[in-house]
Design a protein around this motif. Structure first.
Motif, short mmCIF file in Angstrom:
data_model
loop_
_atom_site.label_atom_id
_atom_site.label_comp_id
_atom_site.label_asym_id
_atom_site.label_seq_id
_atom_site.Cartn_x
_atom_site.Cartn_y
_atom_site.Cartn_z
N THR A 246 0.85 -1.19 0.00
CA THR A 246 0.00 0.00 0.00
C THR A 246 0.89 1.24 0.00
N PRO A 247 0.32 2.43 -0.28
CA PRO A 247 1.11 3.66 -0.15
C PRO A 247 1.69 3.85 1.25
N LEU A 248 0.98 3.41 2.27
CA LEU A 248 1.50 3.53 3.63
C LEU A 248 2.76 2.69 3.81
N HIS A 249 2.79 1.50 3.21
CA HIS A 249 4.00 0.69 3.27
C HIS A 249 5.18 1.45 2.69
N THR A 250 4.95 2.18 1.60
CA THR A 250 6.01 2.97 0.98
C THR A 250 6.54 4.03 1.95
N ALA A 251 5.63 4.77 2.56
CA ALA A 251 6.03 5.85 3.47
C ALA A 251 6.82 5.31 4.66
N LEU A 252 6.38 4.22 5.24
CA LEU A 252 7.06 3.66 6.40
C LEU A 252 8.40 3.04 6.03
N ARG A 253 8.45 2.36 4.88
CA ARG A 253 9.72 1.76 4.43
C ARG A 253 10.75 2.85 4.17
N GLU A 254 10.33 3.90 3.48
CA GLU A 254 11.26 4.98 3.16
C GLU A 254 11.73 5.71 4.42
N THR A 255 10.84 5.88 5.39
CA THR A 255 11.23 6.53 6.64
C THR A 255 12.28 5.71 7.36
N GLU A 256 12.11 4.39 7.35
CA GLU A 256 13.09 3.50 7.99
C GLU A 256 14.42 3.55 7.24
N GLU A 257 14.37 3.56 5.91
CA GLU A 257 15.60 3.56 5.12
C GLU A 257 16.34 4.89 5.25
N GLU A 258 15.60 6.01 5.28
CA GLU A 258 16.24 7.32 5.28
C GLU A 258 16.72 7.76 6.67
N LEU A 259 15.90 7.48 7.69
CA LEU A 259 16.20 7.99 9.02
C LEU A 259 16.55 6.91 10.03
N GLY A 260 16.41 5.64 9.66
CA GLY A 260 16.71 4.57 10.59
C GLY A 260 15.66 4.39 11.67
N ILE A 261 14.45 4.88 11.43
CA ILE A 261 13.36 4.75 12.40
C ILE A 261 12.58 3.47 12.10
N ASP A 262 12.53 2.58 13.05
CA ASP A 262 11.80 1.32 12.88
C ASP A 262 10.35 1.61 12.53
N ARG A 263 9.90 1.07 11.40
CA ARG A 263 8.53 1.33 10.96
C ARG A 263 7.49 0.89 11.99
N ARG A 264 7.86 -0.09 12.81
CA ARG A 264 6.92 -0.57 13.84
C ARG A 264 6.76 0.45 14.96
N GLY A 265 7.67 1.42 15.04
CA GLY A 265 7.60 2.43 16.08
C GLY A 265 6.90 3.71 15.65
N VAL A 266 6.32 3.70 14.44
CA VAL A 266 5.61 4.88 13.93
C VAL A 266 4.11 4.72 14.20
#
Length: 207
Positions: free
Chosen positions: A76-96
């Motif tokens: 989904t688009p949400l998967h994209t946003a969370l994956r990119e946030t994890e890749e760019e900033l190192g923030i675990d997507r599960r913590g968003v």
């Protein structure tokens, strides 16, 4: 009003309105998503931006929200946003903690960007990707609500006259699609009851 109550108010506000999709007949736009990251530190709500490296082919040196184009494995688009946030900033997507969606925005690089709003940890423990992030900018929400930092220009974009927004915080200028997303977010934020109390200094708040 606490910052947590503000985040709950944002979530409630976004849940009451359907996010609009881009409608530009004749243009085929690729899908992309971003996250508008919010966090609390010392009782103060902030927004996070990243500055793109000068070496990138598109939007070099511009401020943006973490995000990017949708990959084939993104469900989904949400998967994209969370994956990119994890890749760019190192923030675990599960913590968003996702609060909701904003209106879709087109870009001059021919993407349709779906913005999501989410709460991230406020510990500042980023692990930025040097290939995608040159600088991390944390801005207090109250600073972004100050109308003095906003400049508006009228120009032709996608064959029509449109307002272009420029937010200047210290020496940092946020413009382009990121500024349009920010303006939409701030407009929704302004509808949250009790906003003024949470933007006051922590010691001046009334709970």
């Amino acid at each position: 009003m606490s910052v947590e109550a503000l985040f709950q108010g944002v979530e409630a506000r976004l849940s009451t309105r359907p996010a609009r999709n881009v409608d530009l007949p004749g243009l085929v736009l690729r899908e992309a998503s971003v996250l508008v990251p919010l966090f609390e530190r010392d009782g103060v709500p902030h927004v996070v931006f990243t500055r793109r490296p000068a070496t990138l082919r598109t939007h070099a040196n511009q401020y943006s929200f973490p995000g990017g184009g949708r990959d084939a494995e993104d469900l989904t688009p949400l998967h994209t946003a969370l994956r990119e946030t994890e890749e760019e900033l190192g923030i675990d997507r599960r913590g968003v903690r996702v609060l909701g969606m904003l209106d879709e925005v087109p870009t001059i690089s021919q993407y349709r960007v779906r913005p999501f709003v989410g709460v991230i940890p406020g510990d500042g423990k980023y692990q930025p990707s040097p290939e995608e992030v040159a600088f991390i900018l944390e801005v207090p929400l109250v600073a972004l609500m100050d109308p003095a930092i906003l400049r508006v220009e009228r120009k032709e974009v996608f064959g029509a006259e449109r307002d272009l927004y420029f937010y200047t915080y210290d020496s940092h200028v946020i413009w382009g699609a990121t500024a349009r997303i920010l303006r939409d977010f701030l407009g929704q934020l302004a509808q949250v009851p009790g906003l003024e109390s949470v933007l006051a200094a922590p010691g001046q708040r009334q709970n």
